[in-house]
Design a protein around this motif. Structure first.
Motif, PDB file in Angstrom:
ATOM      1  N   GLU A 157       0.820  -1.211   0.000  1.00 51.44           N
ATOM      2  CA  GLU A 157       0.000   0.000   0.000  1.00 51.44           C
ATOM      3  C   GLU A 157       0.858   1.268   0.000  1.00 51.44           C
ATOM      4  O   GLU A 157       0.642   2.192  -0.796  1.00 51.44           O
ATOM      5  CB  GLU A 157      -0.923  -0.005   1.220  1.00 51.44           C
ATOM      6  N   LEU A 158       1.834   1.315   0.890  1.00 56.53           N
ATOM      7  CA  LEU A 158       2.686   2.501   0.977  1.00 56.53           C
ATOM      8  C   LEU A 158       3.532   2.659  -0.281  1.00 56.53           C
ATOM      9  O   LEU A 158       3.733   3.774  -0.774  1.00 56.53           O
ATOM     10  CB  LEU A 158       3.575   2.419   2.218  1.00 56.53           C
ATOM     11  N   ARG A 159       4.028   1.550  -0.809  1.00 60.97           N
ATOM     12  CA  ARG A 159       4.847   1.631  -2.030  1.00 60.97           C
ATOM     13  C   ARG A 159       4.046   2.225  -3.184  1.00 60.97           C
ATOM     14  O   ARG A 159       4.548   3.054  -3.947  1.00 60.97           O
ATOM     15  CB  ARG A 159       5.378   0.249  -2.414  1.00 60.97           C
ATOM     16  N   THR A 160       2.796   1.816  -3.314  1.00 56.76           N
ATOM     17  CA  THR A 160       1.947   2.335  -4.381  1.00 56.76           C
ATOM     18  C   THR A 160       1.738   3.832  -4.237  1.00 56.76           C
ATOM     19  O   THR A 160       1.796   4.580  -5.225  1.00 56.76           O
ATOM     20  CB  THR A 160       0.592   1.614  -4.377  1.00 56.76           C
ATOM     21  N   ARG A 161       1.497   4.283  -3.010  1.00 54.54           N
ATOM     22  CA  ARG A 161       1.289   5.717  -2.780  1.00 54.54           C
ATOM     23  C   ARG A 161       2.557   6.509  -3.091  1.00 54.54           C
ATOM     24  O   ARG A 161       2.510   7.560  -3.728  1.00 54.54           O
ATOM     25  CB  ARG A 161       0.867   5.979  -1.328  1.00 54.54           C
ATOM     26  N   LEU A 162       3.696   6.016  -2.651  1.00 56.63           N
ATOM     27  CA  LEU A 162       4.951   6.735  -2.850  1.00 56.63           C
ATOM     28  C   LEU A 162       5.375   6.746  -4.324  1.00 56.63           C
ATOM     29  O   LEU A 162       5.998   7.703  -4.788  1.00 56.63           O
ATOM     30  CB  LEU A 162       6.057   6.117  -1.996  1.00 56.63           C
ATOM     31  N   ALA A 163       5.037   5.690  -5.043  1.00 50.21           N
ATOM     32  CA  ALA A 163       5.437   5.597  -6.450  1.00 50.21           C
ATOM     33  C   ALA A 163       4.815   6.714  -7.288  1.00 50.21           C
ATOM     34  O   ALA A 163       5.367   7.106  -8.326  1.00 50.21           O
ATOM     35  CB  ALA A 163       5.058   4.243  -7.020  1.00 50.21           C
ATOM     36  N   GLY A 167       8.196   7.675  -8.693  1.00 53.64           N
ATOM     37  CA  GLY A 167       8.369   6.906  -9.923  1.00 53.64           C
ATOM     38  C   GLY A 167       9.382   5.793  -9.762  1.00 53.64           C
ATOM     39  O   GLY A 167       9.315   4.995  -8.812  1.00 53.64           O
ATOM     40  N   ASP A 168      10.353   5.727 -10.665  1.00 53.39           N
ATOM     41  CA  ASP A 168      11.369   4.674 -10.623  1.00 53.39           C
ATOM     42  C   ASP A 168      12.294   4.793  -9.418  1.00 53.39           C
ATOM     43  O   ASP A 168      13.046   3.863  -9.122  1.00 53.39           O
ATOM     44  CB  ASP A 168      12.214   4.704 -11.902  1.00 53.39           C
ATOM     45  N   ASN A 169      12.246   5.927  -8.730  1.00 53.72           N
ATOM     46  CA  ASN A 169      13.077   6.123  -7.536  1.00 53.72           C
ATOM     47  C   ASN A 169      12.407   5.622  -6.256  1.00 53.72           C
ATOM     48  O   ASN A 169      12.965   5.803  -5.168  1.00 53.72           O
ATOM     49  CB  ASN A 169      13.402   7.613  -7.355  1.00 53.72           C
ATOM     50  N   PHE A 174      12.513   4.863  -0.418  1.00 50.96           N
ATOM     51  CA  PHE A 174      12.090   4.176   0.804  1.00 50.96           C
ATOM     52  C   PHE A 174      13.202   3.352   1.430  1.00 50.96           C
ATOM     53  O   PHE A 174      13.501   3.482   2.621  1.00 50.96           O
ATOM     54  CB  PHE A 174      10.876   3.277   0.546  1.00 50.96           C
ATOM     55  N   ARG A 175      13.819   2.480   0.652  1.00 53.27           N
ATOM     56  CA  ARG A 175      14.832   1.585   1.222  1.00 53.27           C
ATOM     57  C   ARG A 175      16.056   2.377   1.712  1.00 53.27           C
ATOM     58  O   ARG A 175      16.661   2.040   2.726  1.00 53.27           O
ATOM     59  CB  ARG A 175      15.256   0.534   0.199  1.00 53.27           C
ATOM     60  N   GLY A 176      16.414   3.434   0.982  1.00 51.90           N
ATOM     61  CA  GLY A 176      17.552   4.227   1.406  1.00 51.90           C
ATOM     62  C   GLY A 176      17.345   4.854   2.766  1.00 51.90           C
ATOM     63  O   GLY A 176      18.282   4.965   3.566  1.00 51.90           O
TER      64      GLY A 176
END
Length: 261
Positions: A157-163, A167-169, A174-176
């Motif tokens: 869910e969070l990944r979709t919102r942040l994308a 975008g490709d970053n 997030f992981r950084g």
């Protein structure tokens, strides 16, 4: 959106106000906005525009390497990633854009980077630093909340919102951030020695309900910084004062900037 090349990569940025036009007074200081650990230019929304309008100053909003439309970063980020940004990344960006007098407005990680920059060396053109929900050392409450974010990212869910913003970053962003803060060694992360060398005025704004930090962060900065510190604790406010309490945050920032200029 514009971009500029720096030694670390290409940085996306946005000007607010009349910087670079015939209407802009080159003698005016620039408000430089530094985003949170999951932020970027777009996630500031129109808050920089509001502060620029309230103060009459131009503003620079930018995405660090690995965020938004800037160049990707190399993972994993070192635990010193905020030190590197404050000591090298930010100075390089200011130089590339020819920014002289400036006032920093940093949120969360961006606040910590601002403090590192201000304390790393004397900057003749730095007039002051305003920090929202800053970290000067690692607290258990921060780690607990980041663990919860890690779970939300893994669930998708969070990944979709942040994308939508990165975008490709998105994984760089997030992981950084997340993997550095969740490294057991990060519990020893501390920039109070940098804060102790800050000789310009500092404004600290913190929400009383901040899920990523406690009032101990405010107390530490007030105790260590040498250039004078103003503090504002906002009731009913979480980790993002500019979103949770925008009117009060804007008023405090505008008042602080007015004193500087």
């Amino acid at each position: 959106m514009q971009g500029v090349d720096t030694p670390a990569g290409r940085i996306e940025y946005r000007w607010v106000g009349h910087r670079g036009s015939a209407l802009h007074d080159a003698a005016l200081p620039v408000l430089v906005f530094l985003h949170e650990g999951l932020g970027c230019v777009a996630l500031w929304r129109d808050f920089p525009d509001q502060l620029a309008q309230a103060t009459g100053l131009p503003a620079l909003v930018y995405s660090r390497i690995g965020y938004g439309g800037s160049s990707p970063c190399v993972l994993p980020r070192p635990l010193t990633y905020m030190h590197e940004e404050g000591e090298a990344g930010l100075p390089a960006l200011l130089a590339a854009l020819g920014i002289q007098k400036h006032i920093l407005v940093g949120h969360s990680d961006g606040a910590s980077i601002s403090l590192i920059y201000a304390g790393a060396k004397a900057h003749d053109d730095l007039l002051g630093v305003a920090v929202l929900a800053p970290h000067s050392f690692c607290e258990e409450v921060s780690v607990t909340s980041i663990r919860a974010a890690d779970k939300a990212y893994a669930d998708g869910e969070l990944r979709t919102r942040l994308a939508k913003y990165h975008g490709d970053n998105v994984d760089c962003a997030f992981r950084g951030w997340c993997d550095a803060w969740l490294d057991p060694a990060f519990m020893h992360w501390n920039i109070e020695d940098y804060v102790a060398r800050i000789m310009v005025p500092v404004l600290v704004i913190q929400g009383e309900d901040d899920e990523y930090g406690t009032v101990a962060q405010v107390d530490s900065i007030a105790c260590h910084a040498k250039g004078g510190v103003e503090t504002f604790l906002l009731p009913g406010c979480g980790h993002s004062p500019q979103r949770d309490q925008p009117a009060a945050t804007l008023k405090a920032l505008a008042g602080f900037v007015e004193k500087l200029i």
